[in-house]
Design an enzyme around this catalytic site. Structure first.
Site: not given
Lengths: 222, 198
Positions: B103, B106-108
């Site tokens: 991701c 962001c950091s999905c």
């Protein structure tokens, strides 16, 4: 502004600081850590506030993302993952009016160990407060660091001055900034400070002064 | 639940923010400490072994594999896995295609299935480089794939979350689902590793 500066600034606006796909970076450090309990609670707050559990819809994932992206770039880079999250959750809830920046700042001050301001009675609940100060009164500006939009400059927080005049009551900018009516309206004062009280290394004459507009909820009797 | 309360000491800034935020929300009647604690425990109970179980089932049950690839969420729920609000897309590795997840914005991560992601998944280096030089990044994880294998990177930009269905290693014929699941690591579910029969 020089052309190359303008191009550099435009580039900052075209590509969000968080939008890093394809940029150069060092090796991937295969770091792991066991999440601290407070980090797990931040995660849980997001699960609950976004309605994944319990049916509340007090914020969306995209509000979380937007507020993370709005962090100052240097802060974004240096903050931990859940440090970004908790800040963005707080910002969202302030923007939504679920909590007030002021009450969060007071509570944090208490927990961070400087309790004086946390004990101050909140002046932001209920109706419009009457003016509490008159010209000539000595006042101290609260030491608080709320998230969000505030009109009390950093350099006067904690300083003692004298009321120069009462300007009348005005909508609270901390609320107006988020599209709310700004109630309760707050009495606004001009406060006069001695320069040498603001700047320990002030080089001018001892009688030099500076005047600043400050809302009543930022003032306490000195 | 609040280890800070018993033994008072000034809290660091972000911990103070978390505690303050939570207390205010509880005082306003928006949520309760018990709900927060329950959500913490729910998340603690989620881990890569749940994904490994799904993979092992797909390896042993072709009909389940088909359903998993068609609708990841529904297939996992079929196994009794609770995945609130997770829209899961399962991408299958084959001899011709290797999948990996990132991701960049962001950091999905499929947290509701696999639990909280590892730190490196959220790092600037992984997020930046995985889309542009996936082979170099995979090599840093010790995974070198021939040029003949297409590497397909999935950038989790919006509402879907992804999990890799790795290939079943050779030499595992007749193994139980449980034994197969023990081969499937978190990194294999992200696509930075492949399961091996040791």
């Amino acid at each position: 502004m020089r052309d190359e500066d303008r191009q550099a600034v435009a580039a900052l606006l075209r590509r969000g600081h968080h939008d890093i796909g394809g940029l150069a970076a060092g090796p991937v450090e295969k770091s792991e850590h066991d999440y601290a309990e407070w980090e797990r609670r931040v995660d849980a707050l997001m699960v609950l506030l976004s309605g994944v559990r319990g049916g509340r819809r007090l914020m969306t994932v995209d509000e979380l993302r937007r507020n993370i992206e709005a962090l100052p770039p240097e802060a974004y880079d240096r903050m931990g993952y859940y440090e970004r999250w908790v800040t963005a959750i707080a910002q969202t809830l302030i923007q939504r009016g679920v909590i007030r920046a002021d009450e969060l700042a007071r509570r944090m001050a208490e927990k961070e160990g400087w309790t004086r301001d946390a004990r101050d009675p909140p002046q932001l609940a209920g109706g419009e407060p009457p003016p509490q100060f008159s010209p000539g009164d000595r006042v101290r500006v609260r030491v608080a660091f709320p998230l969000g939009h505030v009109r009390t400059p950093y350099y006067v927080r904690g300083a003692t001055g004298v009321i120069e005049r009462c300007c009348g009551s005005f909508g609270n900018p901390e609320e107006l900034a988020h599209g709310r009516p700004g109630e309760p309206r707050q009495p606004l004062y001009r406060v006069r400070f001695r320069q040498k009280d603001l700047w320990p290394d002030y080089r001018g004459a001892g009688d030099d002064t500076l005047e600043v507009e400050i809302y009543q909820h930022w003032l306490e009797p000195a | 639940m609040n280890e800070e309360r018993g033994n008072y000491r000034p809290l660091a800034y972000f911990q103070a923010m978390e505690a303050s935020l939570r207390e205010l929300l509880v005082e306003k009647g928006i949520l309760t400490d018990a709900e927060v604690e329950a959500a913490v425990e729910d998340m603690r109970a989620r881990g890569p072994e749940r994904g490994a179980r799904v993979v092992a089932r797909a390896w042993t049950d072709p009909a389940f594999r088909t359903r998993l690839l068609a609708d990841g969420t529904r297939a996992c729920e079929e196994l009794g896995l609770d995945m609130p609000a997770l829209r899961l897309v399962v991408v299958e590795n084959t001899p011709a295609v290797h999948n990996a997840i990132v991701c960049t914005l962001c950091s999905c991560y499929p947290r509701m299935l696999l639990g909280l992601p590892p730190d490196w998944y959220k790092s600037r280096a992984y997020r930046s480089r995985m889309v542009r030089e996936p082979r170099a990044v995979l090599a840093e994880f010790g995974l070198v794939l021939p040029e003949s294998v297409e590497i397909r990177v999935h950038d989790s930009t919006a509402d879907m979350r992804y999990m890799v269905l790795p290939m079943r290693p050779a030499g595992t014929e007749g193994w139980s689902e449980e034994r197969l699941a023990s081969l499937v690591t978190r990194d294999a579910l992200i696509g930075v590793a492949v399961p091996k029969a040791v």
